[in-house]
Design a protein around this motif. Structure first.
Motif, short mmCIF file in Angstrom:
data_model
loop_
_atom_site.label_atom_id
_atom_site.label_comp_id
_atom_site.label_asym_id
_atom_site.label_seq_id
_atom_site.Cartn_x
_atom_site.Cartn_y
_atom_site.Cartn_z
N SER A 192 40.52 26.73 26.41
CA SER A 192 39.66 26.80 25.23
C SER A 192 38.31 27.40 25.59
CB SER A 192 39.51 25.41 24.63
OG SER A 192 38.62 25.43 23.55
N TRP A 193 37.76 26.97 26.72
CA TRP A 193 36.48 27.51 27.19
C TRP A 193 36.62 29.00 27.50
CZ3 TRP A 193 34.74 29.83 31.67
CH2 TRP A 193 33.35 29.90 31.83
N LEU A 194 37.70 29.38 28.18
CA LEU A 194 37.91 30.79 28.51
C LEU A 194 38.06 31.65 27.26
CD1 LEU A 194 40.21 30.31 31.61
CD2 LEU A 194 38.07 31.59 31.59
N ALA A 195 38.63 31.09 26.19
CA ALA A 195 38.75 31.82 24.93
C ALA A 195 37.38 32.15 24.34
CB ALA A 195 39.58 31.02 23.93
N GLN A 196 36.39 31.30 24.62
CA GLN A 196 35.03 31.55 24.12
C GLN A 196 34.34 32.67 24.90
OE1 GLN A 196 32.63 28.01 24.15
NE2 GLN A 196 34.25 26.78 23.23
N TYR A 197 34.79 32.94 26.12
CA TYR A 197 34.16 33.92 27.00
C TYR A 197 35.21 34.93 27.48
CZ TYR A 197 30.52 30.45 26.84
OH TYR A 197 29.57 29.57 26.39
N PRO A 198 35.62 35.84 26.60
CA PRO A 198 36.71 36.75 26.95
C PRO A 198 36.38 37.74 28.07
CG PRO A 198 35.75 37.34 24.84
CD PRO A 198 35.14 36.03 25.24
N ASN A 199 35.10 37.88 28.41
CA ASN A 199 34.73 38.78 29.51
C ASN A 199 34.63 38.07 30.85
OD1 ASN A 199 34.57 40.99 27.78
ND2 ASN A 199 32.47 40.51 27.23
N VAL A 200 34.86 36.76 30.86
CA VAL A 200 34.80 36.00 32.10
C VAL A 200 36.17 36.00 32.76
CG1 VAL A 200 34.47 33.69 33.08
CG2 VAL A 200 32.89 34.54 31.34
N ASN A 201 36.19 36.34 34.04
CA ASN A 201 37.41 36.25 34.85
C ASN A 201 37.28 35.06 35.78
OD1 ASN A 201 38.44 38.59 33.68
ND2 ASN A 201 37.49 39.89 35.21
N VAL A 202 38.41 34.57 36.26
CA VAL A 202 38.39 33.41 37.14
C VAL A 202 39.33 33.64 38.33
CG1 VAL A 202 37.79 31.73 35.35
CG2 VAL A 202 40.19 32.20 35.82
N THR A 203 39.04 32.91 39.39
CA THR A 203 39.94 32.81 40.53
C THR A 203 40.43 31.38 40.58
OG1 THR A 203 38.86 34.54 41.82
CG2 THR A 203 40.14 32.93 43.05
N LEU A 204 41.72 31.21 40.70
CA LEU A 204 42.29 29.88 40.85
C LEU A 204 42.55 29.67 42.33
CD1 LEU A 204 44.21 30.57 37.73
CD2 LEU A 204 43.00 28.42 38.00
N GLU A 205 41.84 28.70 42.90
CA GLU A 205 41.94 28.40 44.33
C GLU A 205 42.90 27.24 44.53
OE1 GLU A 205 37.29 29.28 45.61
OE2 GLU A 205 38.03 27.21 45.49
N GLY A 206 43.87 27.43 45.43
CA GLY A 206 44.79 26.35 45.78
C GLY A 206 44.37 25.71 47.09
N HIS A 207 44.35 24.38 47.12
CA HIS A 207 43.92 23.63 48.30
C HIS A 207 44.92 22.53 48.62
CE1 HIS A 207 39.81 25.36 48.24
NE2 HIS A 207 39.97 25.34 46.92
N ALA A 252 45.67 39.00 33.60
CA ALA A 252 44.79 39.97 34.25
C ALA A 252 43.39 39.41 34.48
CB ALA A 252 44.70 41.25 33.41
N ARG A 253 43.03 38.35 33.78
CA ARG A 253 41.71 37.71 33.95
C ARG A 253 41.70 36.70 35.08
NH1 ARG A 253 39.95 35.03 28.53
NH2 ARG A 253 38.11 34.66 29.79
N MET A 254 42.89 36.44 35.67
CA MET A 254 43.00 35.37 36.66
C MET A 254 43.54 35.89 37.99
SD MET A 254 44.57 32.34 34.25
CE MET A 254 45.89 33.31 33.50
N ASN A 255 42.84 35.56 39.06
CA ASN A 255 43.30 35.84 40.42
C ASN A 255 43.70 34.53 41.06
OD1 ASN A 255 42.56 38.66 40.43
ND2 ASN A 255 40.44 37.99 40.60
N VAL A 256 44.53 34.61 42.09
CA VAL A 256 44.97 33.42 42.80
C VAL A 256 44.66 33.60 44.28
CG1 VAL A 256 47.03 32.17 43.56
CG2 VAL A 256 46.80 32.84 41.18
N VAL A 257 44.15 32.52 44.91
CA VAL A 257 43.92 32.52 46.34
C VAL A 257 44.28 31.13 46.86
CG1 VAL A 257 41.48 31.88 46.19
CG2 VAL A 257 42.30 33.10 48.19
N SER A 258 44.84 31.08 48.04
CA SER A 258 45.15 29.80 48.67
C SER A 258 44.31 29.64 49.93
CB SER A 258 46.63 29.71 49.04
OG SER A 258 46.87 28.51 49.75
N TYR A 259 43.68 28.48 50.04
CA TYR A 259 42.93 28.16 51.24
C TYR A 259 43.66 27.12 52.09
CZ TYR A 259 39.11 30.79 49.22
OH TYR A 259 38.35 31.80 48.69
#
Length: 170
Positions: free
Chosen positions: A88-103, A136-143
């Motif tokens: 819902s928050w991301l829908a308010q900011y369509p120009n914001v991209n995120v990285t999802l970090e796995g830990h 396309a707005r989301m990247n994934v990285v694992s630490y």
């Protein structure tokens, strides 16, 4: 003549150095975000606590992370609710991209934890995608276990380290 030239050089140097001085905080009117919501200060810099920021995501969604059971990448009902608020928050900011970090916690081999961290980050990404967030707005990285949130070899520390974190990219 030499004295006037030396004085002119000295004054020019002082003016040049004063231009390199510390920036002053903008006044309250210039610190408001521009239309469209991207938070910036009066100097065109990103406001780390304003709308569209990591801090704003945490405030609005309640958390920027979800947690997992041992050796699992399944999202429980609490995680899904958190990700719904993030979507819902991301829908308010369509120009914001995120990285999802796995830990992961410290147990297991490095390779195992890198793979598990990736599955955790992808689980969060895929759930957000089902809620309408463009992949396309989301990247994934694992630490893996390389970036623990909590130090220690206790269940409490391990539970904090088994997570996926949504990080705002600027």
């Amino acid at each position: 003549m030499k004295r006037n030239l030396a004085l002119a050089v000295l004054v020019s140097g002082a003016i040049a150095l004063s231009a390199c001085g510390k920036k002053h905080a903008p006044d309250s009117a210039s610190s408001l975000p521009p239309p469209g919501g991207q938070a910036q200060s009066g100097y065109g810099e990103y406001d780390p606590d304003g709308p569209g920021s990591q801090a704003d995501l945490r405030r609005t969604a309640g958390s920027d992370r979800v947690f997992f059971d041992l050796d699992s990448y399944a999202l429980d009902a609490t995680d899904q609710a958190t990700l719904r608020r993030q979507a819902s928050w991301l829908a308010q900011y369509p120009n914001v991209n995120v990285t999802l970090e796995g830990h992961c916690d410290e147990r297991g081999t490095r390779d195992y934890n890198i793979a598990l961290g990736e599955r955790r980050a992808n689980a969060a990404k895929n759930f957000l995608a089902t809620l309408g967030v463009a992949p396309a707005r989301m990247n994934v990285v694992s630490y893996g276990k390389e970036r623990p949130e909590a130090l220690g070899s206790t269940e409490e520390a391990w539970a904090q380290n088994r997570r996926a974190v949504t990080v705002v990219i600027r």
